[in-house]
Write a protein that holds these residues in place. Structure first.
Motif, PDB file in Angstrom:
ATOM      1  N   MET A  15       0.767  -1.167  -0.076  1.00  0.00           N
ATOM      2  CA  MET A  15      -0.001  -0.059  -0.165  1.00  0.00           C
ATOM      3  C   MET A  15       0.808   1.334   0.012  1.00  0.00           C
ATOM      4  N   THR A  68      -2.739  -0.986   7.154  1.00  0.00           N
ATOM      5  CA  THR A  68      -4.037  -0.887   7.021  1.00  0.00           C
ATOM      6  C   THR A  68      -4.160   0.299   6.526  1.00  0.00           C
ATOM      7  N   LYS A  69      -5.595   0.890   6.159  1.00  0.00           N
ATOM      8  CA  LYS A  69      -5.959   2.216   6.037  1.00  0.00           C
ATOM      9  C   LYS A  69      -5.981   3.049   6.957  1.00  0.00           C
ATOM     10  N   GLN A  70      -6.024   2.395   8.305  1.00  0.00           N
ATOM     11  CA  GLN A  70      -5.776   3.087   9.521  1.00  0.00           C
ATOM     12  C   GLN A  70      -4.482   2.942  10.227  1.00  0.00           C
ATOM     13  N   GLU A  94      -9.400  10.905   9.301  1.00  0.00           N
ATOM     14  CA  GLU A  94      -8.464  11.114   8.229  1.00  0.00           C
ATOM     15  C   GLU A  94      -7.273  12.158   8.377  1.00  0.00           C
TER      16      GLU A  94
END
Length: 249
Positions: free
Chosen positions: A25, A144-146, A210
């Protein structure tokens, strides 16, 4: 020395592992800001010997001091992404410590040359302060995204201030024996030096949204300062455990 090398090796291996992983990622933010509180682990001891003049003869004073584990009062770092998961950053970290210092002075005799009396004194609250400006390359590894991990390394510019016992003042003496000089004041001098060192770090972040998140990490700072009267260099820096606010743009 072995402990220091082990810390450097462990952080180095972690950095290497992160580089090999080449996270699948991409880190998509452009700016990071880390604001931390924490603690710096220290167990550094050092000794200084200084000379001063009494009765037209050199007296000496020797003191043993130590740097203890203390909170990191200021730690702010920020950086900018220059390509994919790689960023460059700069920040400031400040560590302070103060302690009582025991010193032994050799005081000349007021009448006879080369005859010394031994006096033991204590100086209260001798301060050490290191302000480190850390330059770093930072590799981000999004898990991960977080959740992401950041691995950093670079040079540090360390402004060091250390209080050193440099002399004593004694009361006017009267005979006949002159055996026990009375100390009325302990002279403490703040020595300063700017040295170059290094920093290695690893940090884990959990983003709540975010923009804002929380994180925890470790940083190893190392430098070496030569103080007047010290036979060995004073090792400055240490292993820091840090946690606090993470901001991303």
């Amino acid at each position: 020395m072995l402990k220091r090398e082990s810390v450097i090796l462990a952080l180095g291996l972690t950095l290497a592992a992160a580089s090999d992983a080449r996270a699948q990622m991409a880190w998509l933010d452009n700016v990071f800001v880390n604001v931390n509180l924490g603690v710096q682990i220290n167990s550094n001891d050092f000794e200084t010997t200084n000379t001063f003049t009494i009765y037209d003869e050199d007296a000496t004073i020797t003191s043993a001091q130590s740097l203890s584990t203390e909170p990191v009062f200021l730690d702010i770092h920020a950086g900018y992404r220059i390509r994919r998961n790689l960023a460059v950053g700069i920040g400031v970290s400040m560590y302070t410590s103060d302690s009582d210092v025991t010193a032994t002075a050799q005081i000349p005799h007021p009448l006879f040359f080369d005859q010394f009396r031994t006096v033991t004194v204590t100086a209260s609250g001798a301060e050490h302060r290191t302000i480190s400006t850390n330059l770093m390359a930072v590799w981000f590894w999004p898990y991960t995204k977080q959740i992401d991990f950041a691995f950093s390394a670079g040079p540090s510019i360390m402004a060091v201030k250390q209080d050193v016992v440099t002399g004593v003042t004694i009361a006017p003496e009267t005979g006949p024996s002159f055996a026990n000089p009375e100390v009325t004041d302990v002279i403490v001098t703040g020595e300063t030096e700017t040295v170059f060192g290094l920093n290695l770090g690893v940090d884990a972040t959990y983003m709540i949204n975010e923009r804002y998140g929380a994180g925890f990490g470790m940083r190893y700072l190392f430098g070496s300062a030569d103080l007047p009267g010290s036979g060995d260099s004073l090792t400055v820096g240490g292993l820091q455990f840090l946690g606090g606010l993470r901001v991303r743009f």
